[in-house]
Design a protein around this motif. Structure first.
Motif, PDB file in Angstrom:
ATOM      1  N   GLN A 194     -12.273 -19.479   3.033  1.00  0.00           N
ATOM      2  CA  GLN A 194     -11.000 -18.598   2.571  1.00  0.00           C
ATOM      3  C   GLN A 194     -11.013 -18.392   1.023  1.00  0.00           C
ATOM      4  O   GLN A 194     -10.398 -17.479   0.508  1.00  0.00           O
ATOM      5  N   GLU A 195     -11.576 -19.382   0.080  1.00  0.00           N
ATOM      6  CA  GLU A 195     -11.303 -19.150  -1.267  1.00  0.00           C
ATOM      7  C   GLU A 195     -12.316 -17.947  -1.412  1.00  0.00           C
ATOM      8  O   GLU A 195     -11.921 -17.043  -2.406  1.00  0.00           O
TER       9      GLU A 195
ATOM     10  N   VAL B 149     -13.637 -15.471   0.310  1.00  0.00           N
ATOM     11  CA  VAL B 149     -13.071 -14.228   1.115  1.00  0.00           C
ATOM     12  C   VAL B 149     -11.946 -13.568  -0.014  1.00  0.00           C
ATOM     13  O   VAL B 149     -11.806 -12.485  -0.092  1.00  0.00           O
ATOM     14  N   GLU B 150     -11.015 -14.284  -0.566  1.00  0.00           N
ATOM     15  CA  GLU B 150      -9.859 -13.910  -1.509  1.00  0.00           C
ATOM     16  C   GLU B 150     -10.751 -13.231  -2.587  1.00  0.00           C
ATOM     17  O   GLU B 150     -10.223 -12.344  -3.238  1.00  0.00           O
ATOM     18  N   ARG B 151     -11.844 -14.034  -3.256  1.00  0.00           N
ATOM     19  CA  ARG B 151     -12.450 -13.235  -4.337  1.00  0.00           C
ATOM     20  C   ARG B 151     -13.170 -12.131  -3.971  1.00  0.00           C
ATOM     21  O   ARG B 151     -13.686 -11.301  -5.189  1.00  0.00           O
ATOM     22  N   SER B 152     -13.495 -11.597  -2.880  1.00  0.00           N
ATOM     23  CA  SER B 152     -14.709 -10.692  -2.497  1.00  0.00           C
ATOM     24  C   SER B 152     -13.809  -9.476  -2.469  1.00  0.00           C
ATOM     25  O   SER B 152     -12.832  -9.079  -2.455  1.00  0.00           O
ATOM     26  N   GLU B 153     -14.800  -8.198  -2.557  1.00  0.00           N
ATOM     27  CA  GLU B 153     -14.468  -6.967  -2.586  1.00  0.00           C
ATOM     28  C   GLU B 153     -14.618  -6.632  -1.038  1.00  0.00           C
ATOM     29  O   GLU B 153     -13.579  -5.980  -0.492  1.00  0.00           O
TER      30      GLU B 153
ATOM     31  N   SER C  17      -9.252 -14.086   8.830  1.00  0.00           N
ATOM     32  CA  SER C  17      -8.986 -14.439   7.295  1.00  0.00           C
ATOM     33  C   SER C  17      -8.785 -13.398   6.597  1.00  0.00           C
ATOM     34  O   SER C  17      -8.429 -13.185   5.527  1.00  0.00           O
ATOM     35  N   CYS C  18     -10.239 -12.393   6.783  1.00  0.00           N
ATOM     36  CA  CYS C  18     -10.376 -11.004   6.066  1.00  0.00           C
ATOM     37  C   CYS C  18      -9.236 -10.282   6.397  1.00  0.00           C
ATOM     38  O   CYS C  18      -8.661  -9.475   5.295  1.00  0.00           O
TER      39      CYS C  18
ATOM     40  N   LEU D 241      -6.111 -11.396   4.371  1.00  0.00           N
ATOM     41  CA  LEU D 241      -6.272 -11.235   2.765  1.00  0.00           C
ATOM     42  C   LEU D 241      -6.392  -9.720   2.608  1.00  0.00           C
ATOM     43  O   LEU D 241      -6.912  -9.171   1.316  1.00  0.00           O
ATOM     44  N   ASN D 242      -6.592  -8.830   3.539  1.00  0.00           N
ATOM     45  CA  ASN D 242      -6.688  -7.385   3.263  1.00  0.00           C
ATOM     46  C   ASN D 242      -8.069  -7.078   2.763  1.00  0.00           C
ATOM     47  O   ASN D 242      -8.248  -6.121   1.983  1.00  0.00           O
ATOM     48  N   LYS D 243      -8.965  -7.832   3.534  1.00  0.00           N
ATOM     49  CA  LYS D 243     -10.444  -7.324   2.953  1.00  0.00           C
ATOM     50  C   LYS D 243     -11.313  -6.724   4.173  1.00  0.00           C
ATOM     51  O   LYS D 243     -11.095  -7.129   5.424  1.00  0.00           O
TER      52      LYS D 243
END
Length: 307
Positions: free
Chosen positions: A125-126, A128-132, A155-156, A159-161
């Protein structure tokens, strides 16, 4: 940063034989090991092309440490959960004997405990949040739930990934229930899942769950569909050294172009060029920057459908 999730990392090795006789003792002439697992190949290709990449997975025993170190040497940040049980080792046979060449032997990998899975999901989760963007490629090891890919997809989504997934079986079916951005499947997987290998029809079946479909057909190339357009991309090759890992490098090309906000046609072009670059490199599941740049201008694209 692009996050590549490798559920079941491995040491992928070329095992060289003069001849191979079933039922007899066979000795390898030599062996060449490489860091492996589908998402590892994706990460290696992206790193070679200058992208900032984090590789996330289960890292087991001495084999896991070796894989991590080899990836770190190539500028990849490696994160995830440490295991005591070793990661798997997989072998691709290399031989002048055509009946033996490219035979693959795959170990199953470690078994994941409920505690390891919980740690994996919390840490994931951590990152994914940091990723583009996020890539999930390959099989899961034993012990994880049947909705492991769906957990990543959720999860993605939360977090809108954008998630680009390359998977099969029950894991893919469960992930599709939640939906995610992109799916890479080959023609055989498409036929099994949807009864057709036509990219427009498959995308039509997926339209409520997946925005971007990458359907690969080996020598026939890549078909990229977004619900409005279908683009075919192909880089013809006179000589192929090995196709092992070419699909993963193709996924890397798609991610690379998406991160550069390219058009659908250009995303397809990069995907096909990355995949072809792997085919002319003797290193297993890897490509070279120069080959990609040489191939891009001569990679053919064609708009097949415009809605």
């Amino acid at each position: 940063m692009i996050l590549c999730i490798c559920p079941n990392p491995s040491i992928d090795s070329y095992a060289y034989f003069n001849a191979f006789e079933i039922g007899s003792v066979n000795r390898m002439e030599k062996i060449k090991p490489y860091p492996g697992g589908k998402a590892t190949h994706v990460a290696l290709a992206l790193a070679e092309m200058g992208k900032k990449v984090t590789l996330f997975g289960f890292w087991g025993g001495t084999t896991g440490q070796w894989i991590k170190k080899e990836c770190e040497k190539r500028g990849i940040q490696v994160e995830g959960v440490e295991l005591s049980e070793n990661n798997r080792q997989c072998y691709t046979f290399r031989s002048d004997d055509a009946s033996v060449a490219n035979t693959e032997i795959l170990e199953p990998g470690p078994t994941i405990s409920p505690e390891d899975w919980e740690s994996f999901t919390i840490k994931l989760q951590e990152f994914v949040e940091r990723s583009e963007m996020v890539n999930l490629s390959g099989s899961w090891p034993k012990g994880v739930p049947e909705n492991a890919s769906q957990v990543v997809a959720q999860s993605c989504k939360g977090l809108n990934k954008r998630l680009m997934l390359d998977g099969t079986g029950i894991q893919l079916k469960n992930a599709l229930q939640s939906g995610f951005y992109g799916l890479h499947i080959n023609e055989h997987e498409a036929k099994d899942l949807f009864g057709t290998e036509d990219a427009e029809k498959v995308q039509g079946a997926l339209k409520d769950n997946v925005q971007l479909l990458a359907l690969t057909k080996g020598k026939k190339g890549l078909y990229l569909a977004d619900g409005t357009e279908v683009v075919h991309a192909l880089k013809p090759l006179e000589k192929v050294i090995s196709t092992v890992g070419s699909g993963d490098c193709l996924t890397a090309g798609i991610l690379y172009a998406l991160s550069e906000n390219r058009s659908l046609e250009e995303v397809a072009r990069y995907g096909a060029a990355f995949g072809a670059a792997n085919c002319v490199n003797d290193d297993l599941g890897m490509l070279k920057h120069k080959d990609v740049m040489d191939f891009l201008p001569s990679t053919e694209t064609k708009l097949l459908c415009h809605g």
